[in-house]
Motif scaffolding. Structure first.
Motif, PDB file in Angstrom:
ATOM      1  N   ARG A 472       0.842  -1.060   0.056  1.00  0.00           N
ATOM      2  CA  ARG A 472      -0.003   0.011   0.000  1.00  0.00           C
ATOM      3  C   ARG A 472       1.053   1.278   0.087  1.00  0.00           C
ATOM      4  N   PHE A 473       2.044   1.282   0.809  1.00  0.00           N
ATOM      5  CA  PHE A 473       2.632   2.443   0.805  1.00  0.00           C
ATOM      6  C   PHE A 473       3.626   2.732  -0.328  1.00  0.00           C
ATOM      7  N   ARG A 474       4.208   1.490  -0.730  1.00  0.00           N
ATOM      8  CA  ARG A 474       4.747   1.478  -2.120  1.00  0.00           C
ATOM      9  C   ARG A 474       4.318   2.226  -3.265  1.00  0.00           C
ATOM     10  N   ALA A 475       2.842   1.554  -3.260  1.00  0.00           N
ATOM     11  CA  ALA A 475       2.124   2.209  -4.353  1.00  0.00           C
ATOM     12  C   ALA A 475       1.612   3.697  -4.204  1.00  0.00           C
ATOM     13  N   ASN A 476       1.639   4.143  -3.060  1.00  0.00           N
ATOM     14  CA  ASN A 476       1.439   5.598  -2.606  1.00  0.00           C
ATOM     15  C   ASN A 476       2.872   6.397  -3.141  1.00  0.00           C
ATOM     16  N   PHE A 477       3.879   5.508  -2.925  1.00  0.00           N
ATOM     17  CA  PHE A 477       5.132   6.490  -3.433  1.00  0.00           C
ATOM     18  C   PHE A 477       5.404   6.321  -4.877  1.00  0.00           C
ATOM     19  N   ARG A 478       4.964   5.445  -5.490  1.00  0.00           N
ATOM     20  CA  ARG A 478       5.189   5.065  -6.974  1.00  0.00           C
ATOM     21  C   ARG A 478       3.928   6.339  -7.550  1.00  0.00           C
ATOM     22  N   ARG A 479       2.733   6.329  -6.942  1.00  0.00           N
ATOM     23  CA  ARG A 479       1.898   7.438  -7.453  1.00  0.00           C
ATOM     24  C   ARG A 479       2.471   8.832  -7.324  1.00  0.00           C
ATOM     25  N   ALA A 480       2.943   9.031  -6.206  1.00  0.00           N
ATOM     26  CA  ALA A 480       3.500  10.366  -5.901  1.00  0.00           C
ATOM     27  C   ALA A 480       4.701  10.774  -6.840  1.00  0.00           C
ATOM     28  N   GLU A 481       5.422   9.756  -7.117  1.00  0.00           N
ATOM     29  CA  GLU A 481       6.394   9.999  -8.181  1.00  0.00           C
ATOM     30  C   GLU A 481       5.872  10.317  -9.593  1.00  0.00           C
ATOM     31  N   ALA A 482       4.791   9.548 -10.017  1.00  0.00           N
ATOM     32  CA  ALA A 482       4.341   9.621 -11.269  1.00  0.00           C
ATOM     33  C   ALA A 482       3.619  10.938 -11.360  1.00  0.00           C
ATOM     34  N   LEU A 483       2.979  11.423 -10.383  1.00  0.00           N
ATOM     35  CA  LEU A 483       2.323  12.603 -10.442  1.00  0.00           C
ATOM     36  C   LEU A 483       3.134  13.867 -10.396  1.00  0.00           C
ATOM     37  N   SER A 484       4.314  13.622  -9.859  1.00  0.00           N
ATOM     38  CA  SER A 484       5.441  14.621  -9.805  1.00  0.00           C
ATOM     39  C   SER A 484       5.957  14.807 -11.139  1.00  0.00           C
ATOM     40  N   ARG A 485       6.368  13.685 -11.684  1.00  0.00           N
ATOM     41  CA  ARG A 485       6.897  13.645 -13.032  1.00  0.00           C
ATOM     42  C   ARG A 485       5.999  14.384 -14.186  1.00  0.00           C
ATOM     43  N   SER A 486       4.664  14.185 -14.041  1.00  0.00           N
ATOM     44  CA  SER A 486       3.764  14.459 -15.145  1.00  0.00           C
ATOM     45  C   SER A 486       3.434  15.922 -14.847  1.00  0.00           C
ATOM     46  N   SER A 487       3.569  16.477 -13.801  1.00  0.00           N
ATOM     47  CA  SER A 487       3.530  18.100 -13.671  1.00  0.00           C
ATOM     48  C   SER A 487       4.688  18.739 -13.619  1.00  0.00           C
ATOM     49  N   ALA A 488       5.777  17.863 -13.775  1.00  0.00           N
ATOM     50  CA  ALA A 488       7.161  18.818 -13.855  1.00  0.00           C
ATOM     51  C   ALA A 488       7.484  19.257 -15.292  1.00  0.00           C
ATOM     52  N   THR A 489       8.327  20.492 -15.488  1.00  0.00           N
ATOM     53  CA  THR A 489       8.748  20.846 -16.533  1.00  0.00           C
ATOM     54  C   THR A 489       9.429  19.875 -17.415  1.00  0.00           C
ATOM     55  N   PRO A 490       9.490  20.088 -18.377  1.00  0.00           N
ATOM     56  CA  PRO A 490      10.487  18.990 -19.420  1.00  0.00           C
ATOM     57  C   PRO A 490      11.813  18.656 -18.954  1.00  0.00           C
TER      58      PRO A 490
END
Length: 495
Positions: A472-490
């Motif tokens: 559960r926690f690892r899924a949270n961290f992977r989701r946080a990483e993906a959300l960060s990368r999708s919202s970051a500048t190129p």
């Protein structure tokens, strides 16, 4: 020839004298001692050497007999607990009463409470010999800052005090342009990414207590708002404590099994700061002093986030030498034993070689005369900067919280750090931060009073639950990483 003989004699004397003196001061060998005592302890070598030597002298003065102190050091209190569990189980199966060890010396109060609950400790004679020492208004109070210093059944007693705090390297902090950590919250500052040193609470009861105190501090902060219902404030504080542990762990370089590694690495500049027990921090501060009086290690108790916890001593059930074991406890509580903890080396009643940098539990040793030669010139019983521990809030979750750290932070550390790095690069987007901080899998209502499966006696069931929670926690961290990368500048999306 006479002159030559005199010169040779003097040279022999110069060479032999240190050897003779070392033999006189050395512990008596086990085969030549009149008596012996075996002590199971997590204390470091300095404490073992100084207490072994001082107790031998105290014993010789009172009995005229020599004694050999047999130290047993399997590791920290977690390893000691395993030794006692296995030993008493084998003793029960074979009809023996004890485990062949006299004394359990050092560690956290929860470890001793557990051994007492298991019926492995015996009542201490010191309470009958010196009733004037114990109780409210006396030299050893029954409790202070909410911590119990001896139980009602008198099966253990604190003999010195400990505080967990923060060791920091001023030079590294300046390089990172980070503030000097003053509270536990500061260790979750993103500027400390990769620069925090932490210890594994599953390997040490004292470290586990530090994490528990961190969580309870957050709960007590929430409880100060009288407009919020108590149960809601407790649950909110619990969540904030767990979230702070996640941020600290994301900043962590590692989780070590050795608590002494933390101030060492801080002093070497390999870490900017870390959770550190007071005597390790003070020892490294002294060792790394510069000519101008500054040091590469500074230690401080977190503001409003630390209590004074006891380090107890107890006599084990079935001790081979029960009278000597009881005498050792009396020595630890005597004025002679107490002054060892914080006396300067070579001072009256102090250690011979190295300072122990510990706080005695007896209030009467904090006199101006004794403090004048102490390495710690502070009275814990007049310290205004501590908070009062409330066992009802988190005491039953002691083991549960150490499992949380293992599951969500240690076992999941790679995912945790990748998420933190991606979030930092993206400026900590709110949606990513929410995913990262999601501790809904570990609510106070379910885990705040301990958990029957996670803390239970069925290792398979506990492992299954831990695995599910970890995912559960690892899924949270992977989701946080993906959300960060999708919202970051190129540019920020580049690995």
């Amino acid at each position: 020839m006479k002159r030559f003989a005199v010169i040779v004699g003097l040279l022999v004397l110069i060479v032999a004298l240190p050897i003779v003196m070392r033999r006189e001061n050395a512990p008596v060998s086990p085969d030549r001692a009149d008596d012996r005592i075996s002590i199971l302890s997590p204390h470091n070598e300095t404490i073992r050497v100084e207490f072994g030597r001082a107790f031998a002298a105290w014993w010789k003065q009172r009995t005229g007999r020599t004694i050999y102190v047999d130290w047993r050091t399997p590791g920290g209190t977690s390893e000691i607990a395993m030794v006692l569990d296995a030993g008493f189980k084998a003793a029960k199966e074979t009809g023996r009463e004890g485990v062949g060890v006299d004394v359990f010396f050092g560690g956290g109060q929860p470890d001793f409470s557990r051994q007492a609950k298991e019926g492995r400790l015996v009542p201490l004679d010191v309470f009958k010999e010196h009733p004037e020492w114990f109780g409210e208004g006396r030299v050893v109070p029954s409790s202070w800052t909410g911590e119990t210093y001896f139980p009602a059944d008198h099966t253990w007693v604190g003999c010195c005090l400990s505080q967990f705090g923060i060791a920091a390297n001023p030079d590294v902090l300046a390089r990172l342009k980070a503030p000097v950590p003053a509270r536990w919250d500061d260790l979750g500052d993103p500027r400390f990414a990769g620069a925090v040193a932490l210890a594994d609470p599953t390997k040490s009861g004292s470290v586990a207590r530090a994490f528990e105190l961190l969580v309870q501090e957050q709960i007590q902060r929430e409880l100060k708002d009288a407009s919020v219902p108590r149960e809601h404030a407790i649950a909110a504080g619990w969540d904030k404590g767990l979230q702070l542990i996640l941020r600290m762990s994301a900043n962590a370089r590692y989780f070590t099994d050795s608590a002494s590694k933390i101030p060492h690495d801080v002093g070497q500049g390999d870490a900017a700061a870390g959770m550190c027990i007071d005597f390790y921090g003070r020892s490294y501060h002294e060792e790394l002093l510069r000519a101008d009086g500054s040091s590469r290690v500074e230690w401080r108790a977190p503001e409003g986030g630390a209590t004074y916890s006891p380090d107890p001593v107890a006599v084990l059930k079935g001790a081979p030498h029960p009278e000597i074991a009881q005498a050792f406890v009396t020595f630890c509580l005597s004025a002679e034993g107490q002054r060892l903890w914080f006396g300067a080396p070579g001072s009256p009643g102090g250690p011979q070689e190295r300072a122990l940098h510990r706080l005695p539990i007896r209030g009467d040793v904090y006199s101006p005369e004794i403090l004048a030669t102490a390495t710690i010139r502070r009275n814990p019983y007049t310290d205004p900067g501590v908070f009062t521990y409330d066992r009802e809030l988190t005491g039953k979750a002691f083991n549960t919280l150490r499992q949380f750290v293992r599951i969500a932070c240690i076992d999941s550390h790679p995912e945790l750090q990748r998420a933190w790095k991606a979030m930092a690069a993206a400026g900590f987007p709110p949606e990513a931060m929410a995913a990262f901080s999601d501790v809904s899998a570990f609510p106070y209502a379910t885990f705040g009073k301990g958990h029957p499966v996670l803390d239970g006696g069925d290792p398979l069931a506990s492992a299954d639950l831990a695995s599910a929670l970890g995912e559960r926690f690892r899924a949270n961290f992977r989701r946080a990483e993906a959300l960060s990368r999708s919202s970051a500048t190129p540019a920020a999306r580049q690995p």
